[in-house]
Design a protein around this motif. Structure first.
Motif, PDB file in Angstrom:
ATOM      1  N   VAL A  23     -45.312 -78.381 -25.599  1.00  0.00           N
ATOM      2  CA  VAL A  23     -46.309 -78.601 -26.642  1.00  0.00           C
ATOM      3  C   VAL A  23     -46.358 -80.054 -27.095  1.00  0.00           C
ATOM      4  N   THR A  50     -53.185 -75.758 -27.173  1.00  0.00           N
ATOM      5  CA  THR A  50     -53.080 -76.933 -28.030  1.00  0.00           C
ATOM      6  C   THR A  50     -54.452 -77.586 -28.193  1.00  0.00           C
ATOM      7  N   VAL A  83     -50.829 -76.759 -32.235  1.00  0.00           N
ATOM      8  CA  VAL A  83     -50.914 -75.441 -31.607  1.00  0.00           C
ATOM      9  C   VAL A  83     -51.949 -74.611 -32.361  1.00  0.00           C
ATOM     10  N   GLY A  92     -47.660 -64.549 -24.857  1.00  0.00           N
ATOM     11  CA  GLY A  92     -46.770 -65.407 -25.637  1.00  0.00           C
ATOM     12  C   GLY A  92     -46.008 -66.424 -24.809  1.00  0.00           C
ATOM     13  N   THR A  93     -46.296 -66.512 -23.515  1.00  0.00           N
ATOM     14  CA  THR A  93     -45.584 -67.457 -22.653  1.00  0.00           C
ATOM     15  C   THR A  93     -46.171 -68.859 -22.709  1.00  0.00           C
ATOM     16  N   LYS A  94     -47.406 -68.970 -23.220  1.00  0.00           N
ATOM     17  CA  LYS A  94     -48.070 -70.277 -23.303  1.00  0.00           C
ATOM     18  C   LYS A  94     -48.680 -70.455 -24.684  1.00  0.00           C
ATOM     19  N   LYS A  95     -48.930 -71.716 -25.028  1.00  0.00           N
ATOM     20  CA  LYS A  95     -49.590 -72.079 -26.273  1.00  0.00           C
ATOM     21  C   LYS A  95     -50.875 -72.821 -25.943  1.00  0.00           C
ATOM     22  N   GLU A 127     -47.136 -74.644 -21.321  1.00  0.00           N
ATOM     23  CA  GLU A 127     -45.917 -73.850 -21.478  1.00  0.00           C
ATOM     24  C   GLU A 127     -45.367 -74.083 -22.876  1.00  0.00           C
ATOM     25  N   ASN A 128     -44.686 -73.102 -23.423  1.00  0.00           N
ATOM     26  CA  ASN A 128     -44.172 -73.191 -24.787  1.00  0.00           C
ATOM     27  C   ASN A 128     -43.327 -74.431 -25.034  1.00  0.00           C
ATOM     28  N   ASP A 129     -42.557 -74.861 -24.062  1.00  0.00           N
ATOM     29  CA  ASP A 129     -41.668 -76.012 -24.252  1.00  0.00           C
ATOM     30  C   ASP A 129     -42.350 -77.352 -23.960  1.00  0.00           C
ATOM     31  N   SER A 135     -51.695 -68.647 -29.103  1.00  0.00           N
ATOM     32  CA  SER A 135     -50.696 -68.239 -28.123  1.00  0.00           C
ATOM     33  C   SER A 135     -51.383 -67.296 -27.148  1.00  0.00           C
ATOM     34  N   CYS A 167     -55.140 -66.939 -21.206  1.00  0.00           N
ATOM     35  CA  CYS A 167     -55.388 -68.241 -21.822  1.00  0.00           C
ATOM     36  C   CYS A 167     -56.843 -68.674 -21.683  1.00  0.00           C
TER      37      CYS A 167
END
Length: 74
Positions: free
Chosen positions: A53, A70, A58, A65-68, A49-51, A61, A24
């Motif tokens: 956002v 923003t 966004v 792919g575990t994080k985004k 974390e993905n959930d 990734s 990241c």
């Protein structure tokens, strides 16, 4: 589907997979450098974390792919 379109789509999916595996901090620095180069001011890029956002936009990734990443204007 034409061969050139298929090649383009496969190339994009390959690049997206590569970007998702970047750490990241590295991807954030690359995006920030591009924004700074274009003169964009007053923004914040955050790895979440993905959930988590929420309403943020966004822009990438990372960490497999575990994080985004923003983007929020300040």
């Amino acid at each position: 589907m034409s061969k050139s379109l298929l090649v383009a789509l496969l190339s994009l999916s390959c690049c997206a997979a590569f970007a998702a595996s970047k750490p990241c901090d590295e991807l954030k620095a690359e995006i920030a450098a591009r924004l700074d180069e274009k003169g964009v001011k007053g923004y914040e890029i955050t790895a979440v974390e993905n959930d988590q956002v929420g309403d943020a936009k966004v822009i990438g990734s990372c960490d497999g792919g575990t994080k985004k990443l923003t983007y929020v204007r300040k």
